[in-house]
Motif scaffolding. Structure first.
Motif, PDB file in Angstrom:
ATOM      1  N   TRP A   1      15.922  11.060 -13.779  1.00  0.00           N
ATOM      2  CA  TRP A   1      15.071  12.215 -13.488  1.00  0.00           C
ATOM      3  C   TRP A   1      15.866  13.404 -12.946  1.00  0.00           C
ATOM      4  O   TRP A   1      15.743  14.527 -13.479  1.00  0.00           O
ATOM      5  N   PRO A   2      16.706  13.231 -11.908  1.00  0.00           N
ATOM      6  CA  PRO A   2      17.459  14.398 -11.405  1.00  0.00           C
ATOM      7  C   PRO A   2      18.424  14.969 -12.444  1.00  0.00           C
ATOM      8  O   PRO A   2      18.565  16.197 -12.542  1.00  0.00           O
ATOM      9  N   ILE A   3      19.062  14.098 -13.232  1.00  0.00           N
ATOM     10  CA  ILE A   3      20.044  14.584 -14.207  1.00  0.00           C
ATOM     11  C   ILE A   3      19.379  15.446 -15.271  1.00  0.00           C
ATOM     12  O   ILE A   3      19.808  16.577 -15.548  1.00  0.00           O
ATOM     13  N   PHE A   4      18.318  14.943 -15.870  1.00  0.00           N
ATOM     14  CA  PHE A   4      17.706  15.642 -17.002  1.00  0.00           C
ATOM     15  C   PHE A   4      16.682  16.694 -16.578  1.00  0.00           C
ATOM     16  O   PHE A   4      16.321  17.548 -17.389  1.00  0.00           O
ATOM     17  N   MET A   5      16.216  16.637 -15.334  1.00  0.00           N
ATOM     18  CA  MET A   5      15.271  17.654 -14.877  1.00  0.00           C
ATOM     19  C   MET A   5      15.995  18.868 -14.301  1.00  0.00           C
ATOM     20  O   MET A   5      15.592  20.020 -14.523  1.00  0.00           O
ATOM     21  N   PHE A   6      17.070  18.654 -13.566  1.00  0.00           N
ATOM     22  CA  PHE A   6      17.706  19.753 -12.838  1.00  0.00           C
ATOM     23  C   PHE A   6      19.002  20.238 -13.473  1.00  0.00           C
ATOM     24  O   PHE A   6      19.639  21.144 -12.929  1.00  0.00           O
TER      25      PHE A   6
ATOM     26  N   TRP B   1       9.378  24.257  -9.502  1.00  0.00           N
ATOM     27  CA  TRP B   1      10.664  23.584  -9.250  1.00  0.00           C
ATOM     28  C   TRP B   1      10.538  22.648  -8.040  1.00  0.00           C
ATOM     29  O   TRP B   1      11.054  21.529  -8.051  1.00  0.00           O
ATOM     30  N   ALA B   2       9.855  23.118  -6.984  1.00  0.00           N
ATOM     31  CA  ALA B   2       9.700  22.299  -5.775  1.00  0.00           C
ATOM     32  C   ALA B   2       8.882  21.047  -6.059  1.00  0.00           C
ATOM     33  O   ALA B   2       9.146  19.983  -5.508  1.00  0.00           O
ATOM     34  N   ILE B   3       7.866  21.172  -6.943  1.00  0.00           N
ATOM     35  CA  ILE B   3       7.058  20.009  -7.302  1.00  0.00           C
ATOM     36  C   ILE B   3       7.888  19.012  -8.110  1.00  0.00           C
ATOM     37  O   ILE B   3       7.784  17.795  -7.926  1.00  0.00           O
ATOM     38  N   GLU B   4       8.746  19.533  -8.995  1.00  0.00           N
ATOM     39  CA  GLU B   4       9.650  18.664  -9.755  1.00  0.00           C
ATOM     40  C   GLU B   4      10.626  17.954  -8.818  1.00  0.00           C
ATOM     41  O   GLU B   4      10.964  16.779  -9.018  1.00  0.00           O
ATOM     42  N   PHE B   5      11.063  18.685  -7.785  1.00  0.00           N
ATOM     43  CA  PHE B   5      11.946  18.073  -6.787  1.00  0.00           C
ATOM     44  C   PHE B   5      11.205  17.002  -5.993  1.00  0.00           C
ATOM     45  O   PHE B   5      11.796  15.985  -5.603  1.00  0.00           O
ATOM     46  N   MET B   6       9.914  17.225  -5.750  1.00  0.00           N
ATOM     47  CA  MET B   6       9.095  16.235  -5.041  1.00  0.00           C
ATOM     48  C   MET B   6       9.100  14.897  -5.777  1.00  0.00           C
ATOM     49  O   MET B   6       9.170  13.829  -5.153  1.00  0.00           O
TER      50      MET B   6
ATOM     51  N   VAL C   1       0.841  -1.198   0.000  1.00  0.00           N
ATOM     52  CA  VAL C   1       0.000   0.000   0.000  1.00  0.00           C
ATOM     53  C   VAL C   1       0.877   1.250   0.000  1.00  0.00           C
ATOM     54  O   VAL C   1       0.608   2.217  -0.720  1.00  0.00           O
ATOM     55  N   LEU C   2       1.950   1.234   0.801  1.00  0.00           N
ATOM     56  CA  LEU C   2       2.878   2.365   0.836  1.00  0.00           C
ATOM     57  C   LEU C   2       3.514   2.595  -0.532  1.00  0.00           C
ATOM     58  O   LEU C   2       3.644   3.745  -0.978  1.00  0.00           O
ATOM     59  N   GLU C   3       3.913   1.504  -1.194  1.00  0.00           N
ATOM     60  CA  GLU C   3       4.513   1.626  -2.525  1.00  0.00           C
ATOM     61  C   GLU C   3       3.525   2.237  -3.522  1.00  0.00           C
ATOM     62  O   GLU C   3       3.892   3.108  -4.323  1.00  0.00           O
ATOM     63  N   ALA C   4       2.269   1.785  -3.464  1.00  0.00           N
ATOM     64  CA  ALA C   4       1.237   2.327  -4.347  1.00  0.00           C
ATOM     65  C   ALA C   4       0.941   3.785  -4.005  1.00  0.00           C
ATOM     66  O   ALA C   4       0.739   4.621  -4.906  1.00  0.00           O
ATOM     67  N   PHE C   5       0.934   4.112  -2.714  1.00  0.00           N
ATOM     68  CA  PHE C   5       0.664   5.480  -2.273  1.00  0.00           C
ATOM     69  C   PHE C   5       1.740   6.439  -2.773  1.00  0.00           C
ATOM     70  O   PHE C   5       1.433   7.512  -3.313  1.00  0.00           O
ATOM     71  N   VAL C   6       3.000   6.056  -2.620  1.00  0.00           N
ATOM     72  CA  VAL C   6       4.096   6.915  -3.081  1.00  0.00           C
ATOM     73  C   VAL C   6       4.042   7.066  -4.598  1.00  0.00           C
ATOM     74  O   VAL C   6       4.312   8.150  -5.132  1.00  0.00           O
ATOM     75  N   SER C   7       3.664   5.997  -5.294  1.00  0.00           N
ATOM     76  CA  SER C   7       3.506   6.084  -6.754  1.00  0.00           C
ATOM     77  C   SER C   7       2.447   7.118  -7.110  1.00  0.00           C
ATOM     78  O   SER C   7       2.618   7.893  -8.064  1.00  0.00           O
ATOM     79  N   CYS C   8       1.353   7.155  -6.353  1.00  0.00           N
ATOM     80  CA  CYS C   8       0.295   8.145  -6.597  1.00  0.00           C
ATOM     81  C   CYS C   8       0.817   9.570  -6.397  1.00  0.00           C
ATOM     82  O   CYS C   8       0.498  10.473  -7.185  1.00  0.00           O
ATOM     83  N   ILE C   9       1.609   9.775  -5.338  1.00  0.00           N
ATOM     84  CA  ILE C   9       2.187  11.099  -5.087  1.00  0.00           C
ATOM     85  C   ILE C   9       3.086  11.510  -6.245  1.00  0.00           C
ATOM     86  O   ILE C   9       3.096  12.678  -6.673  1.00  0.00           O
ATOM     87  N   ILE C  10       3.840  10.556  -6.779  1.00  0.00           N
ATOM     88  CA  ILE C  10       4.690  10.848  -7.940  1.00  0.00           C
ATOM     89  C   ILE C  10       3.834  11.264  -9.129  1.00  0.00           C
ATOM     90  O   ILE C  10       4.124  12.259  -9.809  1.00  0.00           O
ATOM     91  N   PHE C  11       2.758  10.523  -9.383  1.00  0.00           N
ATOM     92  CA  PHE C  11       1.914  10.806 -10.543  1.00  0.00           C
ATOM     93  C   PHE C  11       1.259  12.183 -10.459  1.00  0.00           C
ATOM     94  O   PHE C  11       1.173  12.895 -11.459  1.00  0.00           O
ATOM     95  N   ILE C  12       0.765  12.545  -9.271  1.00  0.00           N
ATOM     96  CA  ILE C  12       0.096  13.845  -9.158  1.00  0.00           C
ATOM     97  C   ILE C  12       1.101  14.993  -9.135  1.00  0.00           C
ATOM     98  O   ILE C  12       0.706  16.157  -9.243  1.00  0.00           O
ATOM     99  N   SER C  13       2.385  14.676  -9.017  1.00  0.00           N
ATOM    100  CA  SER C  13       3.421  15.712  -8.998  1.00  0.00           C
ATOM    101  C   SER C  13       4.149  15.838 -10.337  1.00  0.00           C
ATOM    102  O   SER C  13       4.949  16.763 -10.505  1.00  0.00           O
TER     103      SER C  13
END
Length: 300
Positions: free
Chosen positions: A245-250, A266-271, A167-179
């Motif tokens: 992600w960090p290399i090509f985003m930042f 920028w903060a959302i991308e960092f999230m 559930v935690l893995e799925a929850f964190v995936s959701c946070i990634i998707f909405i960010s």
């Protein structure tokens, strides 16, 4: 078990399924009523206040609708004692405690997110919604405390470490998707998005199959072995995303000097980058525990 024994079991189960409104007067029933009322009031006030098309606001509205609907469903099932039927194919106590834990996680994260994005010194309405949002999280947490520590209910999967870890893995995936933002037209970042997408739909299938014991026994393959292979693939995908992600985003994209608090683009991308590392840790620990067969994780 013979046919007559099965018929007798069904008759016995039917005789126990009766309407029991007294369940609403119990401590558990009271918590359920508080959860439903608080979530619906928060949903209504947030909806009237209006928000934006931003995914964080949509996630909050979804949470305040989804959690009370699930709670209402559980309440009605227990009121009519239909859970007696469900116990034939699943661990009902494990499911209800697990859903309370999941709802606690969702409502708490939404309360923090809403407060972060909408509260200001003069925003009285936003303060009211935020306080109600935190109260929603509190009543769900109280149910978890009641189930796990006062009633000492033992989880078989969803309310135990292996299931809740999924559930935690799925929850964190959701946070990634909405960010997710800023990846369009950038092939390397689109590949990262694909890496996030591949494991996500498989997680709820694994959770549902482990909850429904009868379904798990009917599978033509070994589910535990499938989960082990899935975890290996997920770790590889998240290692890829954690690097790319960090290399090509930042690269050539430092934090702007006018980035307020934690809610500029920028903060959302960092999230996304931060949550990628969080889920990489979750999947890696899951894989190690599964490999070793410890803490209730089934070794393939």
């Amino acid at each position: 078990m013979g046919c007559q024994d099965i018929i007798n079991t069904i008759k016995d189960t039917l005789s126990k399924a009766v309407f029991t409104p007294s369940s609403l007067m119990s401590g558990r029933g009271g918590l359920h009523m508080a959860q439903i009322v608080l979530c619906l009031v928060t949903f209504a006030l947030a909806g009237i206040r209006g928000g934006s098309s931003h995914t964080y606001w949509i996630y909050g509205m979804f949470t305040w609708a989804f959690c009370p609907i699930v709670t209402l469903g559980i309440t009605l099932i227990e009121m009519f004692k239909l859970n007696i039927f469900l116990k034939l194919c699943m661990d009902w106590d494990d499911f209800t405690t697990g859903m309370a834990m999941s709802s606690s996680l969702m409502t708490l994260s939404v309360a923090i997110t809403y407060a972060n994005f909408y509260i200001c010194r003069s925003c009285v309405y936003a303060w009211v919604v935020s306080i109600l949002a935190f109260l929603c999280a509190v009543v769900y947490i109280l149910e978890v405390i009641k189930d796990k520590f006062l009633d000492r209910k033992k989880g078989s999967y969803l309310a135990a470490l292996p299931g809740f870890w999924k559930v935690l893995e799925a929850f964190v995936s959701c946070i990634i998707f909405i960010s997710l933002t800023g990846y369009r037209g950038r092939p390397a970042l689109i590949m990262c998005v694909v890496a996030y997408i591949i494991p996500f739909p498989i997680l709820p299938l694994i959770i549902a199959t482990n909850i429904l014991k009868k379904l798990k026994n009917c599978l033509p393959f070994n589910l535990d072995r499938f989960v082990f292979i899935f975890l290996i693939i997920s770790v590889v995908l998240y290692v890829f995303a954690a690097i790319m992600w960090p290399i090509f985003m930042f690269k050539n994209n430092p934090r702007p000097s006018d980035c307020p608090g934690s809610y500029c683009i920028w903060a959302i991308e960092f999230m996304v980058a931060f949550m990628t590392y969080v889920n990489l840790i979750f999947f890696t620990v899951d894989l190690i525990f599964t490999l070793l067969g410890i803490c209730g994780f089934k070794r393939s």
